[in-house]
Design a protein around this motif. Structure first.
Motif, PDB file in Angstrom:
ATOM      1  N   ALA A  19       8.862  10.614   6.656  1.00  0.00           N
ATOM      2  CA  ALA A  19       9.601   9.454   7.150  1.00  0.00           C
ATOM      3  C   ALA A  19      11.004   9.836   7.597  1.00  0.00           C
ATOM      4  N   ARG A  46       5.128  10.183  10.626  1.00  0.00           N
ATOM      5  CA  ARG A  46       6.071   9.140  10.239  1.00  0.00           C
ATOM      6  C   ARG A  46       5.359   7.798  10.136  1.00  0.00           C
ATOM      7  N   HIS A  47       4.453   7.541  11.050  1.00  0.00           N
ATOM      8  CA  HIS A  47       3.686   6.295  11.009  1.00  0.00           C
ATOM      9  C   HIS A  47       2.827   6.230   9.752  1.00  0.00           C
ATOM     10  N   ALA A  72       3.438   7.733   6.967  1.00  0.00           N
ATOM     11  CA  ALA A  72       4.351   7.545   5.837  1.00  0.00           C
ATOM     12  C   ALA A  72       4.653   6.062   5.646  1.00  0.00           C
ATOM     13  N   GLY A  73       4.899   5.368   6.752  1.00  0.00           N
ATOM     14  CA  GLY A  73       5.147   3.927   6.665  1.00  0.00           C
ATOM     15  C   GLY A  73       3.954   3.183   6.088  1.00  0.00           C
ATOM     16  N   GLU A  74       2.764   3.579   6.487  1.00  0.00           N
ATOM     17  CA  GLU A  74       1.560   2.953   5.952  1.00  0.00           C
ATOM     18  C   GLU A  74       1.422   3.201   4.458  1.00  0.00           C
ATOM     19  N   PHE A  94       3.881   3.840   2.224  1.00  0.00           N
ATOM     20  CA  PHE A  94       4.862   3.045   1.491  1.00  0.00           C
ATOM     21  C   PHE A  94       4.430   1.581   1.419  1.00  0.00           C
ATOM     22  N   THR A  95       3.911   1.070   2.515  1.00  0.00           N
ATOM     23  CA  THR A  95       3.445  -0.313   2.538  1.00  0.00           C
ATOM     24  C   THR A  95       2.306  -0.533   1.552  1.00  0.00           C
ATOM     25  N   GLU A 132       3.676  -0.592  -1.991  1.00  0.00           N
ATOM     26  CA  GLU A 132       4.355  -1.864  -2.223  1.00  0.00           C
ATOM     27  C   GLU A 132       3.345  -2.989  -2.468  1.00  0.00           C
ATOM     28  N   SER A 148      12.296   1.409  -3.323  1.00  0.00           N
ATOM     29  CA  SER A 148      13.537   1.848  -2.675  1.00  0.00           C
ATOM     30  C   SER A 148      14.473   2.492  -3.693  1.00  0.00           C
TER      31      SER A 148
END
Length: 205
Positions: A109, A119-120, A122-124, A126-127, A130, A156
């Protein structure tokens, strides 16, 4: 076929370990080959897309492994204990690597200028983490909107504390987060009212 699969798995494992210590941009394909003790040139056989594909799949691997650990711990029924477990894992990795190891998902990320696919992913990841934590908090009585907010803040805080710990070469930031965050979440889940409905109803999306 088995040996080919083993070689591919070893290269993925090596990529995860190197990314968390050096970052994506600073890790070359040659580094991965050397770490995995794989034949030179074999990486393009297993990853024809080169570094971009390797970074994407390694990040997905790291995200899935952490996600499974989080889910498995939450199945025991204690969100605060799960967050402490994540902090403890990062603390142990720092100690074992002389404060070099970070979060491999965060590495994709933060960097990955040449690997936007990673990076995409990584976002998935983390989501997904969460959402898993938020669902557990909802099960423990929080309103879903609050549960999502708390889950985002918790991750975070942990990721930020890991960055500070690396920079300061001290586990103090992680220790502080483990103490304060878990106490806060324990209070929230202990004082909140029970969730509406029953345990057989589907979770809100």
């Amino acid at each position: 076929m088995g040996r080919r699969s083993d070689a591919r798995e070893q290269m993925l494992t090596s990529a995860v370990l190197l990314f968390r210590e050096r970052g994506v941009d600073a890790t070359s394909l040659g580094d991965v080959i050397a770490h995995a003790r794989a034949p030179r040139g074999s990486i393009y056989h297993h990853f024809p897309g080169g570094k971009a594909q390797l970074a994407q799949e390694a990040t997905r691997r790291a995200g899935t492994l952490m996600g499974s650990m989080i889910s498995g711990s939450l199945a025991q029924g204690d969100p605060a204990a799960t967050l402490r477990l994540v902090v403890d894992l990062f603390r142990e990795q720092l100690a074992a690597t002389d404060f070099r190891a970070g979060c491999p998902v965060a590495a994709a990320a933060l960097e990955g200028g040449d690997t936007p696919e990673a990076r995409h992913v990584a976002g998935e990841a983390f989501t997904a983490w969460e959402q898993t934590i938020a669902s557990a908090l909802w099960q423990h009585g929080l309103d879903m909107d609050r549960a999502r907010s708390v889950a985002a803040m918790a991750l975070s805080a942990i990721e930020g504390a890991l960055l500070l710990a690396k920079a300061k070469r001290s586990t103090e930031p992680l220790d502080a987060v483990a103490t304060e965050l878990t106490a806060w979440v324990a209070t929230l889940t202990g004082e909140s009212s029970r969730p509406q409905g029953n345990s057989h109803e589907p979770l809100p999306r």
